[in-house]
Design a protein around this motif. Sequence first.
Motif, short mmCIF file in Angstrom:
data_model
loop_
_atom_site.label_atom_id
_atom_site.label_comp_id
_atom_site.label_asym_id
_atom_site.label_seq_id
_atom_site.Cartn_x
_atom_site.Cartn_y
_atom_site.Cartn_z
N SER A 184 -0.01 12.02 -4.96
CA SER A 184 -0.22 10.62 -5.33
C SER A 184 0.37 10.33 -6.70
O SER A 184 0.94 9.26 -6.93
CB SER A 184 -1.70 10.26 -5.30
N GLY A 185 0.26 11.28 -7.62
CA GLY A 185 0.88 11.11 -8.93
C GLY A 185 2.39 11.15 -8.86
O GLY A 185 3.09 10.42 -9.57
N GLN A 186 2.91 11.99 -7.99
CA GLN A 186 4.36 12.08 -7.83
C GLN A 186 4.95 10.76 -7.33
O GLN A 186 6.01 10.32 -7.80
CB GLN A 186 4.71 13.20 -6.84
N ILE A 187 4.27 10.13 -6.38
CA ILE A 187 4.83 8.89 -5.83
C ILE A 187 4.80 7.77 -6.86
O ILE A 187 5.66 6.88 -6.84
CB ILE A 187 4.09 8.48 -4.53
N VAL A 188 3.85 7.80 -7.77
CA VAL A 188 3.83 6.82 -8.87
C VAL A 188 5.06 7.00 -9.75
O VAL A 188 5.70 6.03 -10.17
CB VAL A 188 2.54 6.95 -9.70
N ILE A 189 5.42 8.26 -10.02
CA ILE A 189 6.62 8.55 -10.80
C ILE A 189 7.86 8.05 -10.07
O ILE A 189 8.78 7.46 -10.67
CB ILE A 189 6.72 10.05 -11.09
N VAL A 190 7.89 8.25 -8.75
CA VAL A 190 9.02 7.77 -7.94
C VAL A 190 9.16 6.26 -8.08
O VAL A 190 10.26 5.74 -8.32
CB VAL A 190 8.83 8.16 -6.46
N PHE A 191 8.06 5.54 -7.95
CA PHE A 191 8.11 4.07 -8.07
C PHE A 191 8.62 3.66 -9.44
O PHE A 191 9.40 2.70 -9.58
CB PHE A 191 6.73 3.47 -7.81
N GLY A 192 8.19 4.38 -10.48
CA GLY A 192 8.66 4.07 -11.83
C GLY A 192 10.15 4.26 -11.97
O GLY A 192 10.84 3.43 -12.59
N ILE A 193 10.69 5.34 -11.40
CA ILE A 193 12.14 5.60 -11.47
C ILE A 193 12.89 4.56 -10.66
O ILE A 193 13.97 4.08 -11.07
CB ILE A 193 12.45 7.03 -10.99
N TRP A 194 12.35 4.18 -9.50
CA TRP A 194 12.99 3.12 -8.71
C TRP A 194 13.12 1.83 -9.53
O TRP A 194 14.20 1.22 -9.57
CB TRP A 194 12.15 2.82 -7.47
N ILE A 195 12.03 1.42 -10.14
CA ILE A 195 12.06 0.17 -10.92
C ILE A 195 13.08 0.28 -12.05
O ILE A 195 13.87 -0.64 -12.29
CB ILE A 195 10.65 -0.13 -11.48
N LEU A 196 13.08 1.42 -12.72
CA LEU A 196 14.03 1.63 -13.81
C LEU A 196 15.47 1.49 -13.33
O LEU A 196 16.27 0.76 -13.94
CB LEU A 196 13.81 3.02 -14.42
N GLN A 197 15.80 2.15 -12.25
CA GLN A 197 17.20 2.14 -11.79
C GLN A 197 17.58 0.80 -11.16
O GLN A 197 18.74 0.38 -11.28
CB GLN A 197 17.43 3.29 -10.83
N LEU A 198 16.66 0.13 -10.52
CA LEU A 198 16.95 -1.19 -9.97
C LEU A 198 17.17 -2.22 -11.08
O LEU A 198 17.90 -3.20 -10.89
CB LEU A 198 15.81 -1.65 -9.06
N LEU A 199 16.55 -1.99 -12.24
CA LEU A 199 16.74 -2.90 -13.36
C LEU A 199 17.98 -2.54 -14.18
O LEU A 199 18.76 -3.41 -14.57
CB LEU A 199 15.51 -2.88 -14.27
N VAL A 200 18.16 -1.25 -14.46
CA VAL A 200 19.21 -0.81 -15.37
C VAL A 200 20.59 -0.85 -14.72
O VAL A 200 21.58 -1.21 -15.38
CB VAL A 200 18.90 0.59 -15.91
N SER A 201 20.69 -0.49 -13.44
CA SER A 201 22.01 -0.40 -12.80
C SER A 201 22.77 -1.73 -12.84
O SER A 201 23.95 -1.76 -13.23
CB SER A 201 21.87 0.10 -11.36
N PRO A 202 22.15 -2.87 -12.46
CA PRO A 202 22.89 -4.14 -12.58
C PRO A 202 23.25 -4.48 -14.02
O PRO A 202 24.34 -5.02 -14.27
CB PRO A 202 21.91 -5.17 -12.00
#
Length: 405
Positions: A359-377
Amino acid sequence: MVAPLASPTSDRINSLDVLRGFAVLGILVMNIQIFAMPSATYLNPTVWGTLSGVDGAVWYLSHVFTDQKKMALFSMLFGAGIILFTERATAQGKSAVGYHYRRNFWLLLFGAAHAYLLWYGDVLFLYAICAFALYPLRNWRPRRLIIVGIVFLSISSIVYLLTGFALPSLPEEVLVEAIQPSWNPPAAQLAEEIAAYQGGWSQQMSNRVPVTLEMHTFVYLIWGFWRAAGMMLLGMALYKLGILSARADNRVYWRFLAVGVLLGLPIIMIGIQWNFANAWGPVSMFLGSQFNYWASILVSMAYMASLILLLKHNRMNWLTQRLAAVGRMAFSNYIMHTLICGFIFYGHGLGQFGQIDRSGQIVIVFGIWILQLLVSPMWLRHFRFGPLEWLWRSLTYWRFQPMAR
């Protein structure tokens, strides 16, 4: 000096970028397990952590919706990329052979460095090997590519099935020495792996190097090459048929979606029940894995169809545009996963290996997703490529590519 084969922006196919972004984000759901827990846990979830409550739900959903599906999609896109690269070279009157092999030679080196120095779960090395082998097949017709792709996929499946059926007749010492260490390791082996990754970089290498060697030899021979190459051949066929580039009739995508949901997902769920009924014994490693091995292909096609239908109907543009940006920087974003997760879980950073549950790992995954979805554009508003894409492209063409917009 040689000139680039195509503009980095004007000739891009949006559907491929969106699918690639979706795949590279999705594979982190499974990859984080290898960063965070002993390696055997990826195949046998009973090795480490709990499968009850929220953690159990995270594992179940990850297995049903992600395990092997996003890698299958990513492999198909890589196969399509081989054809696309060839088409662009031919359109400009150039021979793509030298470019192709130079491009994948550098990918091989990137992958080797990534695997041996940072993370043994690397897939770049495998993709480069497949690219070397499959390039001569690029001109085959779609029907032939599909048939040979299925044959390739079947080779690994046959090896696993034969081994699984032979298990009852194998001597006990074979099970203990050859199968148990990778399927259900003893406590001492688990403790040794945890200590290695909670230690510094040099200490990690005591586990990383031998595991990577095994991946690059035995695992590729019985599974990795046949799986990745088979999916790449299917990707080549789907690209030639106009399916990956969103040029097929909508009914084609609805059929893919229906098959994935109505057939693929139930087969995977039946496989989970079968493995629990067999107590996740060694038979699950060989026979139990086949439910997801084949059904994951159907689900990956359903993902492909869903995203392309969104694009064709101009829906959820806020998401697909960001996924496209992530996909255009897939190489950089993939390596960013390693840098972030390495810092969190390994001893040269926070040293949380074996300490964070699912459950902690998936929270980290969501955080990385948000980061890359924001930073890449944001990055691509100022630069033509991701940093590693720029380096790889410059090495391929043996000429510094323009970076700033």
